[in-house]
Scaffold this motif. Structure first.
Motif, mmCIF file in Angstrom:
data_model
loop_
_atom_site.group_PDB
_atom_site.id
_atom_site.type_symbol
_atom_site.label_atom_id
_atom_site.label_comp_id
_atom_site.label_asym_id
_atom_site.label_seq_id
_atom_site.Cartn_x
_atom_site.Cartn_y
_atom_site.Cartn_z
ATOM 1 N N GLY A 129 -3.707 -1.724 4.253
ATOM 2 C CA GLY A 129 -2.521 -1.539 3.395
ATOM 3 C C GLY A 129 -1.408 -2.482 3.778
ATOM 4 O O GLY A 129 -1.504 -3.249 4.736
ATOM 5 N N GLU A 130 -0.330 -2.408 3.021
ATOM 6 C CA GLU A 130 0.826 -3.259 3.315
ATOM 7 C C GLU A 130 1.435 -2.929 4.668
ATOM 8 O O GLU A 130 1.885 -3.815 5.392
ATOM 9 N N ASP A 131 1.431 -1.687 4.971
ATOM 10 C CA ASP A 131 1.928 -1.261 6.283
ATOM 11 C C ASP A 131 0.714 -0.928 7.154
ATOM 12 O O ASP A 131 -0.005 0.021 6.881
ATOM 13 N N TYR A 132 0.490 -1.768 8.157
ATOM 14 C CA TYR A 132 -0.655 -1.523 9.038
ATOM 15 C C TYR A 132 -0.506 -0.201 9.731
ATOM 16 O O TYR A 132 0.572 0.160 10.161
ATOM 17 N N ASN A 133 -1.638 0.496 9.870
ATOM 18 C CA ASN A 133 -1.576 1.702 10.680
ATOM 19 C C ASN A 133 -2.618 1.597 11.790
ATOM 20 O O ASN A 133 -3.501 0.733 11.759
ATOM 21 N N GLN A 134 -2.493 2.437 12.747
ATOM 22 C CA GLN A 134 -3.354 2.407 13.933
ATOM 23 C C GLN A 134 -4.822 2.529 13.549
ATOM 24 O O GLN A 134 -5.675 1.847 14.126
ATOM 25 N N SER A 135 -5.174 3.317 12.599
ATOM 26 C CA SER A 135 -6.556 3.532 12.176
ATOM 27 C C SER A 135 -7.155 2.240 11.621
ATOM 28 O O SER A 135 -8.296 1.870 11.938
ATOM 29 N N GLU A 136 -6.379 1.516 10.790
ATOM 30 C CA GLU A 136 -6.863 0.252 10.222
ATOM 31 C C GLU A 136 -7.052 -0.795 11.327
ATOM 32 O O GLU A 136 -8.048 -1.527 11.348
ATOM 33 N N ILE A 137 -6.093 -0.868 12.235
ATOM 34 C CA ILE A 137 -6.186 -1.822 13.349
ATOM 35 C C ILE A 137 -7.380 -1.474 14.224
ATOM 36 O O ILE A 137 -8.129 -2.358 14.653
#
Length: 165
Positions: A129-137
């Motif tokens: 998403g536009e705002d990275y979150n810990q799960s995506e990283i």
């Protein structure tokens, strides 16, 4: 008649002397022929021994040829062949003139850590998403780790095959 008898005796004596000369010539020729035959007999025996020796050598060669026919690698044979021992090649292996394996590439330092030989999805996509979150990283990091582990597994295989050191 006495004259005739004397003449006949004289003629017979001359005839006997001529026959003695012929007989002497025959005896001399027979002696020479016997000597020649004895010499030829020795030569024939020597040739027979040579032939016997050659028969043994031919049998030995025939046995070796039979072994070769059973266990050889042909340059022109089209069907699959098998080689049980190692093969030392100086430069490279080629298939239809194309080099497929060459000299070992040197200079690589061996990777450490875990190798990944199990399956993974090379086409996997990651949504971010536009705002990275810990799960995506974390998902990206796990994919990166899996990729590095796969690279290490390939490196290990290349090293095991001797293509790199």
């Amino acid at each position: 008649r006495a004259n005739d008898a004397g003449y006949e005796a004289y003629a017979a004596q001359i005839k006997n002397e001529e026959q003695d000369i012929v007989l002497d010539n025959h005896e001399e020729r027979i002696t020479k022929t016997e000597e020649s035959l004895a010499s030829l007999e020795v030569r024939v025996l020597n040739i027979e021994n040579d032939v016997d020796g050659l028969k043994i050598k031919i049998q030995d060669i025939d046995g070796k040829v039979s072994e070769i026919l059973v266990d050889y690698v042909s340059l022109s044979k089209k069907e699959q062949q098998s080689l049980s021992s190692s093969l030392d090649v100086t430069l490279s292996y080629s298939v239809n003139g194309t080099k497929v394996i060459g000299n070992r590439v040197t200079g690589f330092t061996a990777a450490t850590g875990t190798s990944l030989k199990s399956d993974f999805n090379a086409d996997q996509s990651f949504s971010i998403g536009e705002d990275y979150n810990q799960s995506e990283i974390q998902t990206l990091a796990n994919a990166l780790i899996a990729t590095r582990q796969r690279i290490k597994a390939l490196e290990d295989a290349l090293r095991l095959h001797g293509l790199i050191d």
